[in-house]
Design a protein around this motif. Structure first.
Motif, PDB file in Angstrom:
ATOM      1  N   PHE A   9       8.313  14.264  -9.437  1.00  0.00           N
ATOM      2  CA  PHE A   9       7.806  13.807  -8.109  1.00  0.00           C
ATOM      3  C   PHE A   9       8.347  14.633  -7.000  1.00  0.00           C
ATOM      4  O   PHE A   9       9.260  14.394  -6.505  1.00  0.00           O
ATOM      5  CB  PHE A   9       7.847  12.232  -7.917  1.00  0.00           C
ATOM      6  CG  PHE A   9       7.552  11.423  -8.858  1.00  0.00           C
ATOM      7  CD1 PHE A   9       6.533  11.650  -9.975  1.00  0.00           C
ATOM      8  CD2 PHE A   9       8.308  10.090  -9.004  1.00  0.00           C
ATOM      9  CE1 PHE A   9       6.141  10.789 -10.774  1.00  0.00           C
ATOM     10  CE2 PHE A   9       7.733   9.396  -9.963  1.00  0.00           C
ATOM     11  CZ  PHE A   9       6.528   9.715 -10.762  1.00  0.00           C
ATOM     12  N   GLY A  17      13.598  19.405  -3.631  1.00  0.00           N
ATOM     13  CA  GLY A  17      13.643  18.553  -2.398  1.00  0.00           C
ATOM     14  C   GLY A  17      15.056  18.712  -1.578  1.00  0.00           C
ATOM     15  O   GLY A  17      15.660  19.793  -1.526  1.00  0.00           O
ATOM     16  N   GLN A  22      13.854  10.267  -7.118  1.00  0.00           N
ATOM     17  CA  GLN A  22      13.531  10.644  -8.567  1.00  0.00           C
ATOM     18  C   GLN A  22      13.831  12.066  -8.724  1.00  0.00           C
ATOM     19  O   GLN A  22      14.417  12.638  -9.595  1.00  0.00           O
ATOM     20  CB  GLN A  22      12.228  10.415  -8.944  1.00  0.00           C
ATOM     21  CG  GLN A  22      11.834  10.646 -10.671  1.00  0.00           C
ATOM     22  CD  GLN A  22      10.890  11.606 -10.545  1.00  0.00           C
ATOM     23  OE1 GLN A  22      10.803  12.603  -9.707  1.00  0.00           O
ATOM     24  NE2 GLN A  22      10.284  11.750 -11.859  1.00  0.00           N
ATOM     25  N   TYR A  31      20.302   4.293  -7.939  1.00  0.00           N
ATOM     26  CA  TYR A  31      18.985   5.065  -7.273  1.00  0.00           C
ATOM     27  C   TYR A  31      19.420   5.160  -5.822  1.00  0.00           C
ATOM     28  O   TYR A  31      19.672   4.127  -5.231  1.00  0.00           O
ATOM     29  CB  TYR A  31      17.590   4.218  -7.623  1.00  0.00           C
ATOM     30  CG  TYR A  31      16.444   5.195  -7.052  1.00  0.00           C
ATOM     31  CD1 TYR A  31      16.071   6.186  -8.268  1.00  0.00           C
ATOM     32  CD2 TYR A  31      15.473   4.956  -6.273  1.00  0.00           C
ATOM     33  CE1 TYR A  31      14.881   6.865  -7.697  1.00  0.00           C
ATOM     34  CE2 TYR A  31      14.341   5.595  -5.851  1.00  0.00           C
ATOM     35  CZ  TYR A  31      14.211   6.288  -6.766  1.00  0.00           C
ATOM     36  OH  TYR A  31      12.983   7.217  -6.376  1.00  0.00           O
ATOM     37  N   ASN A  78       4.899   6.317 -10.513  1.00  0.00           N
ATOM     38  CA  ASN A  78       4.409   6.018  -9.114  1.00  0.00           C
ATOM     39  C   ASN A  78       4.532   7.343  -8.381  1.00  0.00           C
ATOM     40  O   ASN A  78       5.250   7.457  -7.256  1.00  0.00           O
ATOM     41  CB  ASN A  78       5.084   4.935  -8.557  1.00  0.00           C
ATOM     42  CG  ASN A  78       4.474   3.414  -9.139  1.00  0.00           C
ATOM     43  OD1 ASN A  78       3.493   3.626  -9.629  1.00  0.00           O
ATOM     44  ND2 ASN A  78       5.449   2.464  -9.027  1.00  0.00           N
ATOM     45  N   ALA A  92       9.259   7.954  -1.346  1.00  0.00           N
ATOM     46  CA  ALA A  92       9.649   8.730  -0.171  1.00  0.00           C
ATOM     47  C   ALA A  92       8.284   9.087   0.681  1.00  0.00           C
ATOM     48  O   ALA A  92       8.240   9.327   1.798  1.00  0.00           O
ATOM     49  CB  ALA A  92      10.327   9.809  -0.417  1.00  0.00           C
TER      50      ALA A  92
HETATM   51  N1  AR6 Z   1      10.750   7.286 -13.832  1.00  0.00           N
HETATM   52  C1  AR6 Z   1       9.790   6.471 -13.439  1.00  0.00           C
HETATM   53  N2  AR6 Z   1       9.619   6.113 -12.042  1.00  0.00           N
HETATM   54  C2  AR6 Z   1      10.393   6.514 -11.255  1.00  0.00           C
HETATM   55  C3  AR6 Z   1      11.444   7.284 -11.464  1.00  0.00           C
HETATM   56  C4  AR6 Z   1      11.838   7.584 -12.643  1.00  0.00           C
HETATM   57  N3  AR6 Z   1      12.876   8.166 -13.337  1.00  0.00           N
HETATM   58  N4  AR6 Z   1      12.390   7.367 -10.594  1.00  0.00           N
HETATM   59  C5  AR6 Z   1      11.502   6.646  -9.394  1.00  0.00           C
HETATM   60  N5  AR6 Z   1      10.522   6.256 -10.095  1.00  0.00           N
HETATM   61  P1  AR6 Z   1       9.997   9.332  -5.020  1.00  0.00           P
HETATM   62  P2  AR6 Z   1       7.685  10.744  -3.888  1.00  0.00           P
HETATM   63  C6  AR6 Z   1       9.304   5.455  -9.193  1.00  0.00           C
HETATM   64  O1  AR6 Z   1      10.227   8.462  -3.904  1.00  0.00           O
HETATM   65  O2  AR6 Z   1       7.256   9.326  -3.194  1.00  0.00           O
HETATM   66  C7  AR6 Z   1      12.041  13.589  -2.984  1.00  0.00           C
HETATM   67  O3  AR6 Z   1      12.944  13.856  -1.890  1.00  0.00           O
HETATM   68  C8  AR6 Z   1      10.011   4.565  -8.016  1.00  0.00           C
HETATM   69  O4  AR6 Z   1       8.910   3.427  -8.115  1.00  0.00           O
HETATM   70  O5  AR6 Z   1      11.108  10.010  -5.640  1.00  0.00           O
HETATM   71  O6  AR6 Z   1       6.823  11.645  -4.660  1.00  0.00           O
HETATM   72  C9  AR6 Z   1      11.244  14.586  -3.437  1.00  0.00           C
HETATM   73  O7  AR6 Z   1      12.059  16.004  -3.236  1.00  0.00           O
HETATM   74  C10 AR6 Z   1       9.678   5.727  -6.813  1.00  0.00           C
HETATM   75  O8  AR6 Z   1       9.578   4.662  -5.548  1.00  0.00           O
HETATM   76  O9  AR6 Z   1       8.842  10.025  -5.235  1.00  0.00           O
HETATM   77  C11 AR6 Z   1      10.101  14.792  -2.409  1.00  0.00           C
HETATM   78  O10 AR6 Z   1      10.533  15.424  -1.136  1.00  0.00           O
HETATM   79  C12 AR6 Z   1       8.613   6.382  -7.213  1.00  0.00           C
HETATM   80  O11 AR6 Z   1       8.536   6.635  -8.618  1.00  0.00           O
HETATM   81  C13 AR6 Z   1       9.775  13.383  -2.256  1.00  0.00           C
HETATM   82  O12 AR6 Z   1      11.320  12.606  -2.743  1.00  0.00           O
HETATM   83  C14 AR6 Z   1       8.344   7.601  -6.352  1.00  0.00           C
HETATM   84  O13 AR6 Z   1       9.628   8.261  -6.313  1.00  0.00           O
HETATM   85  C15 AR6 Z   1       8.773  12.782  -3.347  1.00  0.00           C
HETATM   86  O14 AR6 Z   1       8.639  11.323  -2.855  1.00  0.00           O
END
Ligand code: AR6
Length: 512
Positions: free
Chosen positions: A285, A292, A301, A342, A417, A422
């Motif tokens: 992500f 990031g 993540q 996390y 997700n 973020a």
């Molecule tokens: N496996 C499955 N699901 C996960 C995992 C995992 N290991 N880790 C988190 N989740 P987020 P975004 C779920 O916020 O919104 C970074 O700074 C969990 O429900 O990391 O795309 C990057 O560099 C979490 O809330 O992704 C970008 O700048 C959701 O996945 C930015 O964050 C989203 O995880 C991307 O943000």
């Protein structure tokens, strides 16, 4: 998984395709105009890892190494770097010596770069874990091997060009040791209009300042990585490929005309992309600047993945910011650490011994794809036709099969997700978008809702309805566009997305 609690008709996890079971034998490793290989492929066929030779260049298409600086006097930066790193390599160094070394060839920044996080790491945990001066000395020796390990120019993976780079894990470790000691020239300014403003940062300077619990945990993972790659018996000996994939706009799907129905889906509240998704294409992500905030404060993540598999960090050296029709695929990385928690609860827990098998190019069967979702300040912004199309295209670029590999030999996608933490996306919408992109790419999906049982049931129910009613991607696209209209007319109290989709799909089915 507990079969009793499994939603009806769940596609069995075991049946999702995974590497190496679905592996299609690779052609012999060979460089080509769209694939730079930084090791000698003839030697590689004889079982040896030898750097590929060439002439270093100093231009806007290649990584500027600290070895050359043609604008000023030849080798000037490298001679200062060498002198400073040699001192560190002789042992007995403290944080202050590391700071002085880094400042010696980054004088412009010496007053502005704080090192408090590094000091605090050493005071808090380092003594218990490994000997700071010993690791630093091994890291300095590794960084000094740069002229011997990198003998061929490293192309920048720039926007609008698909190109791959394959290099050895040892070469990566050497580049990362240089990044740790902040030796890369022209990479310290991110100001708008500066030469590398479109690239992520690579020198580690930001990791050393603004002490916090997060920084300490990050440094534990980073030092563990360097300790492992400089260990006599733990030095990695494989290859890794970084591939920027760009699909020209005319080649992207015409969403409203797509006639595919959804592929198989396994949804689960338990499990993570990196653990249960082993052998599948694992979604990162991402931020459009890959990695990031891994070298800063970010710790979700993507950053966690980069800390557990630090070889990913080297992508920041050469990957220009991703455009809407691009992704970065990484094959062969190794996992070095185990973590817990996390974000603020994240903790480095200890070493991980990665026994993942390797393919014919000595790359571990581990493939990650970095796709950056849109970041919504106001979540309401996501329900527009343009934004939905952008996310569909981005997911498709990441999921698309290698055109030369049949579907039977292509692993499923492990995701969740994406864009919903973020970046404030709606998990219900993102699940549909990813199902649609996977359908057009003809790949199955494993979807991990990260502990959310209710979401897992909802997604499964929605999926089952669409599948049972043979709703095509094109139809679903049209329904989503209608929902956007509905949303714009009722921004304060829109109907629930799945409720709306179910009803619209039902009307469609009854009219057939
Ligand atoms: N496996 C499955 N699901 C996960 C995992 C995992 N290991 N880790 C988190 N989740 P987020 P975004 C779920 O916020 O919104 C970074 O700074 C969990 O429900 O990391 O795309 C990057 O560099 C979490 O809330 O992704 C970008 O700048 C959701 O996945 C930015 O964050 C989203 O995880 C991307 O943000």
């Amino acid at each position: 998984q507990d079969a009793g609690r499994r939603p009806a008709d769940m596609f069995p996890f075991k049946e999702l395709k995974k590497e190496p079971d679905c592996h299609l034998q690779l052609d012999t490793l060979f460089p080509s105009p769209c694939h730079t290989v930084l090791i000698d492929t003839d030697q590689f066929q004889r079982g040896r890892l030898v750097p590929y030779k060439g002439h270093h260049v100093w231009d806007s298409n290649h990584v500027k190494l600290p070895l050359l600086n043609l604008k000023t006097s030849m080798d000037s930066r490298w001679s200062v770097v060498q002198k400073s790193l040699k001192k560190l390599s002789s042992g007995g160094s403290k944080v202050r010596d590391v700071q002085m070394a880094i400042n010696s060839y980054n004088q412009k920044h010496s007053m502005e770069w704080p090192f408090d996080a590094l000091y605090s790491y050493v005071t808090d945990v380092q003594k218990k874990e490994n000997n700071f001066s010993l690791v630093i000395s091994k890291m300095a020796q590794l960084a000094l091997e740069l002229p011997d390990l990198i003998k061929h120019p490293i192309p920048l993976l720039k926007q609008n060009h698909s190109h791959a780079i394959t290099l050895s894990q040892v070469q990566i470790s050497c580049l990362l040791a240089n990044a740790f000691f902040c030796t890369f020239p022209h990479r310290n300014t991110m100001k708008h209009g500066s030469e590398y403003a479109n690239f992520p940062t690579i020198n580690f300077s930001r990791l050393f300042g603004d002490a916090s619990r997060r920084k300490t945990q990050k440094l534990r993972a980073i030092f563990h990585y360097f300790n492992t790659v400089t260990g006599k018996d733990t030095k990695p000996d494989g290859l890794v490929t970084f591939e920027r994939i760009c699909i020209a706009l005319p080649d992207l799907p015409q969403w409203k005309r797509q006639t595919e129905t959804l592929t198989n889906l396994h949804v689960s509240p338990q499990g993570t992309i990196e653990e249960e998704g082993a052998g599948m294409l694992q979604v990162d992500f991402a931020c459009k600047f890959v990695g990031g905030g891994v070298l800063g404060a970010g710790l979700v993540q993507e950053e966690i993945r980069f800390l557990m598999n630090p070889e990913l960090i080297v992508a920041r050296l050469f990957t220009e910011k991703l455009a809407d029709n691009e992704c970065l695929k990484i094959t062969g990385i190794q996992r070095y650490s185990v973590s817990y928690g996390y974000s603020d609860t994240f903790e480095w827990q200890g070493p991980y011994v990665d026994n993942t098998k390797r393919d014919e190019w000595k790359r571990r069967y581990c493939q990650i794809v970095a796709i950056d979702a849109l970041s919504f300040k106001d979540p309401r912004e996501q329900y527009t036709k343009e934004n939905i199309r952008r996310e569909l295209n981005k997911a498709y670029v990441g999921f698309r099969r290698n055109p030369n590999t049949p579907a039977d030999y292509t692993p499923a996608i492990a995701t969740g997700n994406w864009g919903c933490g973020a970046f404030n996306g709606d998990p219900k919408l993102k699940a549909l978008i990813q199902m649609m992109a996977a359908a057009v790419a003809q790949r199955d999906l494993a979807y991990f809702t990260f502990g959310n049982k209710e979401q897992a049931l909802e997604v499964q129910k929605m999926y089952k309805y669409l599948k049972n009613n043979s709703i095509t991607v094109g139809k679903l696209y049209q329904i989503l566009n209608d929902y956007c209209k509905h949303f714009s007319q009722h921004p304060r109290q829109p109907r629930g997305l799945y409720e709306y989709v179910t009803e619209a799909a039902g009307v469609h089915t009854s009219q057939l």
